[in-house]
Scaffold this motif. Sequence first.
Motif, PDB file in Angstrom:
ATOM      1  N   ALA A  69      13.055 -14.845  -2.731  1.00  0.00           N
ATOM      2  CA  ALA A  69      12.096 -16.286  -3.070  1.00  0.00           C
ATOM      3  C   ALA A  69      10.734 -15.706  -3.853  1.00  0.00           C
ATOM      4  N   SER A  70      11.316 -14.680  -3.955  1.00  0.00           N
ATOM      5  CA  SER A  70       9.624 -13.908  -4.695  1.00  0.00           C
ATOM      6  C   SER A  70      10.229 -14.000  -5.817  1.00  0.00           C
ATOM      7  N   ALA A  71      11.066 -13.490  -6.790  1.00  0.00           N
ATOM      8  CA  ALA A  71      11.115 -14.540  -8.207  1.00  0.00           C
ATOM      9  C   ALA A  71      11.161 -15.578  -8.540  1.00  0.00           C
ATOM     10  N   PRO A  72      11.618 -16.872  -8.249  1.00  0.00           N
ATOM     11  CA  PRO A  72      11.549 -18.097  -8.359  1.00  0.00           C
ATOM     12  C   PRO A  72      10.073 -18.185  -8.699  1.00  0.00           C
ATOM     13  N   LEU A  73       8.997 -17.637  -7.270  1.00  0.00           N
ATOM     14  CA  LEU A  73       7.889 -18.087  -7.392  1.00  0.00           C
ATOM     15  C   LEU A  73       6.966 -17.415  -8.702  1.00  0.00           C
ATOM     16  N   LEU A  74       7.341 -16.544  -9.204  1.00  0.00           N
ATOM     17  CA  LEU A  74       6.933 -15.556 -10.083  1.00  0.00           C
ATOM     18  C   LEU A  74       7.100 -16.724 -11.636  1.00  0.00           C
ATOM     19  N   THR A  75       8.260 -16.841 -11.278  1.00  0.00           N
ATOM     20  CA  THR A  75       8.589 -17.490 -12.336  1.00  0.00           C
ATOM     21  C   THR A  75       7.474 -19.391 -12.554  1.00  0.00           C
ATOM     22  N   ALA A  76       7.298 -19.559 -11.014  1.00  0.00           N
ATOM     23  CA  ALA A  76       7.004 -20.697 -10.790  1.00  0.00           C
ATOM     24  C   ALA A  76       4.979 -20.111 -11.211  1.00  0.00           C
ATOM     25  N   LEU A  77       4.672 -19.340 -11.229  1.00  0.00           N
ATOM     26  CA  LEU A  77       3.484 -18.870 -11.335  1.00  0.00           C
ATOM     27  C   LEU A  77       3.137 -19.087 -12.468  1.00  0.00           C
ATOM     28  N   GLN A  78       3.328 -18.672 -13.309  1.00  0.00           N
ATOM     29  CA  GLN A  78       3.796 -18.452 -15.166  1.00  0.00           C
ATOM     30  C   GLN A  78       3.699 -19.341 -15.465  1.00  0.00           C
ATOM     31  N   ALA A  79       5.028 -20.879 -14.693  1.00  0.00           N
ATOM     32  CA  ALA A  79       5.118 -22.286 -15.395  1.00  0.00           C
ATOM     33  C   ALA A  79       3.604 -23.117 -15.187  1.00  0.00           C
ATOM     34  N   ASN A  80       3.386 -22.595 -13.970  1.00  0.00           N
ATOM     35  CA  ASN A  80       2.463 -23.793 -12.963  1.00  0.00           C
ATOM     36  C   ASN A  80       0.758 -23.385 -13.751  1.00  0.00           C
ATOM     37  N   ASN A  81      -0.201 -24.595 -14.016  1.00  0.00           N
ATOM     38  CA  ASN A  81      -1.282 -24.089 -14.098  1.00  0.00           C
ATOM     39  C   ASN A  81      -2.373 -24.843 -13.488  1.00  0.00           C
ATOM     40  N   ASP A  82      -1.369 -25.673 -12.372  1.00  0.00           N
ATOM     41  CA  ASP A  82      -2.059 -27.282 -12.229  1.00  0.00           C
ATOM     42  C   ASP A  82      -2.654 -25.714 -10.603  1.00  0.00           C
ATOM     43  N   PRO A  83      -4.436 -25.427 -10.680  1.00  0.00           N
ATOM     44  CA  PRO A  83      -4.996 -24.429  -8.738  1.00  0.00           C
ATOM     45  C   PRO A  83      -4.442 -24.777  -7.753  1.00  0.00           C
ATOM     46  N   PHE A  84      -3.931 -26.333  -7.703  1.00  0.00           N
ATOM     47  CA  PHE A  84      -3.277 -27.154  -6.065  1.00  0.00           C
ATOM     48  C   PHE A  84      -1.546 -26.518  -6.447  1.00  0.00           C
ATOM     49  N   VAL A  85      -0.677 -26.462  -7.176  1.00  0.00           N
ATOM     50  CA  VAL A  85       0.256 -25.811  -7.032  1.00  0.00           C
ATOM     51  C   VAL A  85      -0.271 -24.185  -6.994  1.00  0.00           C
TER      52      VAL A  85
END
Length: 226
Positions: A69-85
């Motif tokens: 899940a590491s790579a998809p999580l990193l992609t999501a990290l870049q795509a999400n600016n909401d602090p909760f997410v």
Amino acid sequence: MQEMDKKVEWHLKRLQGRSAQTRYASAVALGKLEAKEALEPLIAALQDPDITVRAGAAYGLERLRDSRASAPLLTALQANNDPFVHFHISMALAEIRNVQDVEPLLARLQDSDPEVRAYTAQALCAFRDERVVLSLIEALRDENTFVIRCAAQTLGTLGATQALEPLIATLQHPVYDVRESAASALGEIGDARAVPALMATLQDSADCVRDTAVFALKRMGFLSPN
């Protein structure tokens, strides 16, 4: 075992439901069940249109602790600016503890949102890495007190003796809860060089800071437990 399989199957179906609340609840439940077969559906849910569902998916992946899940999580990290997410994605990466994830997380310490910076500082407690310690020491100079407190707490958790002098300096911060976090971190690090500064902190104007300094000194063996 069969009952567990039924629960997993039920929640996997609900993860595709129309209601965001339902999808969120099932993402969280699949994580709590540590359902390995939920890995790919939870990864897919990181792209859900609803913020809460994306956060729930990250929480589920946090509980699974699967390096895939590491790579998809990193992609999501870049795509999400909401602090909760961002918080739940960061904590999921912290649970996976892939050293390659350190640099992307460190970059978020420069985010314009102070909550993102603070949650990143918290998540970095999983990585005993010199780059992390140096970046957190820098974060002690952040303009936001929540960020400073989180950085101090993580430095304490990491037992970062390199942060001794910066944390001692933070005992002079004008905001009392920042001083409290610094005193707590020094107690966790347990370096005797911090004792004079902690002794001086016993005269702090804030009760909670004085109490934390007492606890730190007792923890370090420089005050009687009684």
